[in-house]
Write a protein that holds these residues in place. Structure first.
Motif, PDB file in Angstrom:
ATOM      1  N   ASN A 246       0.791  -1.224   0.000  1.00 54.25           N
ATOM      2  CA  ASN A 246       0.000   0.000   0.000  1.00 54.25           C
ATOM      3  C   ASN A 246       0.830   1.284   0.000  1.00 54.25           C
ATOM      4  OD1 ASN A 246       0.911  -0.027   2.627  1.00 54.25           O
ATOM      5  ND2 ASN A 246      -1.089   0.361   3.562  1.00 54.25           N
ATOM      6  N   ARG A 247       2.125   1.205   0.367  1.00 59.15           N
ATOM      7  CA  ARG A 247       2.953   2.407   0.292  1.00 59.15           C
ATOM      8  C   ARG A 247       4.418   2.049   0.471  1.00 59.15           C
ATOM      9  NH1 ARG A 247       3.889   4.681   5.729  1.00 59.15           N
ATOM     10  NH2 ARG A 247       2.773   3.399   7.242  1.00 59.15           N
TER      11      ARG A 247
ATOM     12  N   TYR B 280       1.217   3.422  -2.790  1.00 65.70           N
ATOM     13  CA  TYR B 280       1.294   2.633  -4.015  1.00 65.70           C
ATOM     14  C   TYR B 280       0.049   2.958  -4.819  1.00 65.70           C
ATOM     15  CZ  TYR B 280       1.362  -1.395  -7.164  1.00 65.70           C
ATOM     16  OH  TYR B 280       1.355  -2.192  -8.282  1.00 65.70           O
ATOM     17  N   ASN B 281       0.208   3.747  -5.849  1.00 64.90           N
ATOM     18  CA  ASN B 281      -0.923   4.255  -6.606  1.00 64.90           C
ATOM     19  C   ASN B 281      -0.617   4.173  -8.095  1.00 64.90           C
ATOM     20  OD1 ASN B 281      -3.391   5.496  -7.166  1.00 64.90           O
ATOM     21  ND2 ASN B 281      -2.510   7.545  -7.037  1.00 64.90           N
TER      22      ASN B 281
END
Length: 336
Positions: free
Chosen positions: A59-60, A75-76
């Motif tokens: 997620n990051r 995390y995109n």
């Protein structure tokens, strides 16, 4: 979910592209450094008769910098960066709205990579460690008959008392002005992945070593504000550094820029952001397979600020494509 016939490739690759400032070209004294950190995971085969997929929900990413503390970025990814080859998903495309599917470690290898973060602005100086953060309860393993088993990482997942826990990668290295650094993390999954007693839960206790990766290169550049305005992008307003624009990268040269859809020639994207230190708009696409100085790897790069629907083939507005020659371990600069 489609399953691979073989459990793990000899070179499983998980890439974290930390693009600090995202620029190329000559550096200036005292300016912010630009570092590209590519994290590759290589493995040893496990029991391929029992396991067919390893799915990790990131997620990051957090980068610790001695000058600026810890810098964290979610995390995109954009839809073109998420496929049913690199991620654990049932559909052919990801809509870009629902939660990001878990990264499928067993399907990565060679030039197939996953960028967990991009365009992190890191000042010139020293980076001491990186943390990869996981979403609790979302990672899993799929066995040879398609059943899913929980995958936990006791040292990676946050707790009530420590929300900043993650897979910590210790490495000290220097970031110079306009520098790009490629790193590799080798994880021995045979030692790291075990089954929890007689239950169906698997436990990941990563053991890793970090070294340089000499096979990957970077494509980066600066973009004039007039180009962003001409493409109807968002210029810097004093707070938001995102422009809504992206660089689209295609394998080979003289490729006519096209949007993302199944069968599209697009192989990577990189967000265009404003660098508040250098006062310029910059992008950088890391983890690209590079060639040699004599035979560089050919690419085409173009910019768009249109919203790209991965479900359909549509007409987007692009800048003319520019050819690029990427050499492993180096950065090719293409400005717009």
């Amino acid at each position: 979910m489609k399953r691979l016939q073989k459990y793990l490739m000899s070179k499983t690759v998980l890439c974290v592209a930390l693009l600090a400032g995202c620029g190329g070209g000559g550096g200036g004294g005292g300016s912010a450094g630009t570092g590209t950190v590519t994290v590759s995971v290589t493995d040893a085969p496990i029991d391929e008769s029992a396991i067919s997929a390893v799915c990790i929900a990131f997620n990051r990413v957090t980068v610790h910098h001695t000058s600026g503390g810890a810098i964290s970025i979610p995390y995109n990814p954009s839809p073109p960066q998420v496929t049913n080859v690199t991620h654990c998903m049932d559909s052919e495309v990801w809509d870009g709205v629902s939660p990001v599917p878990p990264v499928r470690l067993d399907a990565l290898g060679g030039p197939v990579t996953v960028a967990l973060a991009e365009s992190i602005q890191v000042p010139e100086g020293r980076i001491t460690w990186i943390r990869l953060h996981l979403i609790p309860g979302e990672s899993f393993i799929e066995n040879d008959v398609g059943a899913q088993h929980n995958l936990v990482c006791p040292s990676c997942e946050p707790t009530d008392n420590n929300q900043e826990r993650g897979f910590k990668l210790n490495r000290t290295f220097e970031v110079l002005a306009d520098d790009h650094i490629a790193m590799m993390v080798d994880v021995d999954l045979r030692k790291s992945l075990t089954r929890q007693g007689g239950s169906g839960t698997y436990v990941l206790r990563p053991t890793a070593r970090i070294e340089s990766d000499e096979n990957l290169g970077t494509l980066a550049g600066e973009v004039d504000e007039s180009v962003i305005i001409g493409l109807s992008g968002t210029t810097y307003n004093g707070s938001d550094i995102d422009t809504g624009c992206a660089a689209y990268i295609y394998e080979d040269q003289d490729v006519i820029p096209d949007d993302y859809y199944m069968g599209s020639p697009l192989i990577s994207t990189a967000g265009l952001k404003y660098d508040t230190v250098l006062g310029t708009y910059r992008y950088a696409a890391g983890a690209l397979l590079g060639g040699t100085a004599a035979i560089p790897q050919p690419y085409t790069v173009a910019l768009t600020c249109d919203t790209d629907d991965p479900e359909i083939n549509e007409d987007l507005t692009f800048t003319p494509g520019q050819n690029a020659d990427v050499v492993a371990g180096e950065t090719w600069t293409t400005n717009f």
